[in-house]
Design a protein around this motif. Structure first.
Motif, short mmCIF file in Angstrom:
data_model
loop_
_atom_site.label_atom_id
_atom_site.label_comp_id
_atom_site.label_asym_id
_atom_site.label_seq_id
_atom_site.Cartn_x
_atom_site.Cartn_y
_atom_site.Cartn_z
N GLN A 287 24.96 31.23 -33.85
CA GLN A 287 25.56 29.96 -33.45
C GLN A 287 26.29 29.30 -34.61
OE1 GLN A 287 25.51 28.89 -30.20
NE2 GLN A 287 24.53 30.87 -29.82
N GLY A 290 29.68 30.84 -35.25
CA GLY A 290 30.66 30.72 -34.18
C GLY A 290 31.67 29.63 -34.44
N PRO A 291 32.73 29.60 -33.63
CA PRO A 291 33.79 28.59 -33.83
C PRO A 291 33.42 27.20 -33.34
CG PRO A 291 34.30 29.97 -31.94
CD PRO A 291 33.06 30.55 -32.54
N LYS A 292 32.45 27.09 -32.45
CA LYS A 292 32.11 25.80 -31.87
C LYS A 292 31.06 25.07 -32.71
CE LYS A 292 33.05 27.12 -27.06
NZ LYS A 292 32.48 27.21 -25.69
N PRO A 293 31.26 23.78 -32.94
CA PRO A 293 30.23 23.01 -33.66
C PRO A 293 28.95 22.90 -32.84
CG PRO A 293 31.91 21.55 -32.79
CD PRO A 293 32.41 22.94 -32.57
N MET A 294 27.84 22.72 -33.52
CA MET A 294 26.53 22.74 -32.86
C MET A 294 26.09 21.35 -32.42
SD MET A 294 24.74 25.48 -35.50
CE MET A 294 23.19 25.63 -34.60
N THR A 295 27.04 20.56 -31.89
CA THR A 295 26.69 19.21 -31.44
C THR A 295 25.77 19.25 -30.23
OG1 THR A 295 28.82 19.20 -30.29
CG2 THR A 295 28.69 18.01 -32.38
N ASP A 341 25.21 22.66 -40.06
CA ASP A 341 26.46 23.18 -39.52
C ASP A 341 27.49 22.06 -39.37
OD1 ASP A 341 28.10 25.24 -37.86
OD2 ASP A 341 27.88 23.52 -36.51
N ARG A 345 31.11 21.38 -41.47
CA ARG A 345 32.40 21.25 -40.79
C ARG A 345 33.08 19.93 -41.13
NH1 ARG A 345 32.86 25.06 -36.38
NH2 ARG A 345 30.93 26.24 -36.14
N ALA A 405 31.04 14.88 -31.82
CA ALA A 405 31.80 16.09 -31.50
C ALA A 405 33.30 15.86 -31.64
CB ALA A 405 31.47 16.54 -30.08
N ARG A 409 35.77 17.92 -34.24
CA ARG A 409 36.96 18.65 -33.78
C ARG A 409 38.20 18.24 -34.56
NH1 ARG A 409 34.62 18.01 -28.51
NH2 ARG A 409 35.82 16.10 -28.21
N GLN A 412 38.64 20.22 -37.82
CA GLN A 412 38.85 21.66 -37.78
C GLN A 412 40.33 21.99 -37.96
OE1 GLN A 412 35.93 23.64 -37.60
NE2 GLN A 412 35.34 21.54 -37.98
#
Length: 418
Positions: A287, A290-295, A341, A345, A405, A409, A412
């Motif tokens: 996780q 991966g590209p998605k934040p862990m919000t 994480d 970011r 979140a 974003r 990024q």
């Protein structure tokens, strides 16, 4: 307090993150951290010590909050000193102060003396954390290796805290809690000796323009709204996690349960940590990569912590409290990995250490808020109000993940198209 993160970092291709290549200074700090956590009986058993002095719930919660205020000040002060006088000198001074302050806390009975001793003990209780963080940053230039070593440091803290809770519960009856605090002081003295023997005197070389760089980074960080939202969300989630060491022993004391019973809750928590950490480690690593934040995972962990620690307000037996301590573990594990994480970011590459240091103050803040909130709730509404307030704080932490979140974003990089 237990920070149940698991090692998720990976060594670099040269293997520089493996434990075989750690220098003696890092091994010393790792062993010393485990030592003072494994014999760190003071904070988890302080509520029972104060209860044995027949103090009111409000007074107990206030003294615990004062301890947390010292913890907050100590985190900032020790980090500042580590940059200016060096890791070795800072840690030796802090551990020697702990060696003197903890016995005073064990023997004090008057409320003003307890306030002063608790504040001083709080300053030095977690002194090794900012010093160790600075040492890792100075020793390992690669971010991936730093993450791996930091993760093992958190794991040492977790296992040590579990040992302290279990062993303290078994020993509190036969030898008494004041004796446990004296043992904690002896562990700090031994840590000071290890640092004096194995850490080099020239353990820190300040950057020639470090003051100017830090000043500019600090102003930028203070204006980062995403960081502020992460701090608030983390403060809520960690306040629930800190309830394991504040509201739970206070609630158990109200139910007439002894320190040995509280030790069983720590045994249950430790067992769940050892069982679930290997199962969650690899999944959380994927996780984080991966590209998605862990919000979303952060929000889930905050709710789990609020619900599990809130459920302690409805427990009345050792088994019930132990079950809530075990149920909190998935939330404990995920919240630290997810927060790391999100922090990575949000952080500019040139200010990751500063951002990490600022985020670390949420741990001390939670130690202040959790007992104060629990004391208020128990005084005015008993266990039921404590349950409602803890769950509400957990939900608030989850709710803050939604605006967080959006901030993550925005930080990024835009995808490139061939």
């Amino acid at each position: 307090m237990s920070t149940t993160a698991v090692p998720v970092g990976r060594p670099d291709r040269a293997g520089n993150g493996t434990t075989r290549r750690w220098p003696a200074a890092i091994w010393t700090l790792m062993v010393g951290t485990f030592l003072v956590r494994g014999l760190g009986f003071t904070y988890p058993f302080l509520p029972y010590h104060l209860n044995d002095l027949h103090l009111s719930t409000r007074t107990v919660s206030t003294i615990l909050a004062v301890f947390g205020a010292g913890w907050l000040l100590g985190s900032i002060l020790c980090g500042w000193l580590a940059d200016r006088v060096g890791h070795r000198a800072t840690l030796i001074a802090a551990m020697l102060l702990a060696t003197a302050a903890l016995p005073l806390l064990a023997q004090a009975q008057a409320v003003p003396a307890l306030f002063a001793a608790s504040f001083t003990a709080g300053i030095v209780y977690d002194a090794s954390r900012p010093v160790f963080t600075a040492a890792i940053a100075d020793t390992f230039p690669e971010d991936g290796v730093r993450a791996s070593v930091n993760a093992w440091r958190h794991f040492a803290v977790n296992v040590g805290a579990a040992v302290a809770g279990t062993a303290g519960g078994m020993l509190a009856g036969p030898i008494g809690i004041p004796a446990l605090i004296w043992i904690n002081a002896a562990a700090c003295a031994l840590f000071a000796l290890l640092v004096w023997r194995f850490l080099p005197a020239a353990d820190h070389q300040p950057h020639p323009h470090g003051g100017e760089v830090r000043s500019g980074n600090y102003r930028a960080a203070m204006g980062d709204r995403g960081l502020w939202v992460l701090l608030l969300a983390s403060l809520c989630a960690l306040t629930c996690a800190a309830s394991l060491f504040s509201s739970m022993p206070m609630l158990m004391a109200e139910d007439g349960l002894a320190a040995a019973d509280y030790g069983w809750t720590q045994t249950a928590n430790a067992g769940a940590v050892l069982l679930l950490s290997p199962l969650l480690n690899r999944w959380l690593s994927r996780q984080a990569d991966g590209p998605k934040p862990m919000t979303g995972l952060f929000a889930a962990s905050s709710i789990v912590l609020g619900a599990s620690m809130g459920a302690a307000g409805f427990a009345s037996t050792t088994l019930g409290y132990s079950a809530t301590a075990a149920l909190a573990v998935p939330g404990e594990i995920v919240v630290f990995v997810a927060a790391s994480d999100l922090l990575n970011r949000l952080s500019p590459p040139h200010a990751r250490g500063l951002y990490a240091g600022i985020w670390g103050t949420t741990l001390a803040g939670a130690v202040i808020i959790a007992p104060a909130l629990a004391g208020w709730a128990i005084t005015y509404g008993g266990g039921q109000l404590a349950a409602i307030t803890t769950f509400t704080v957990g939900v608030l932490g989850a709710a803050l993940s939604w605006p967080l979140a959006a901030f993550v974003r925005r930080t990024q990089p835009e995808p490139t198209h061939d």
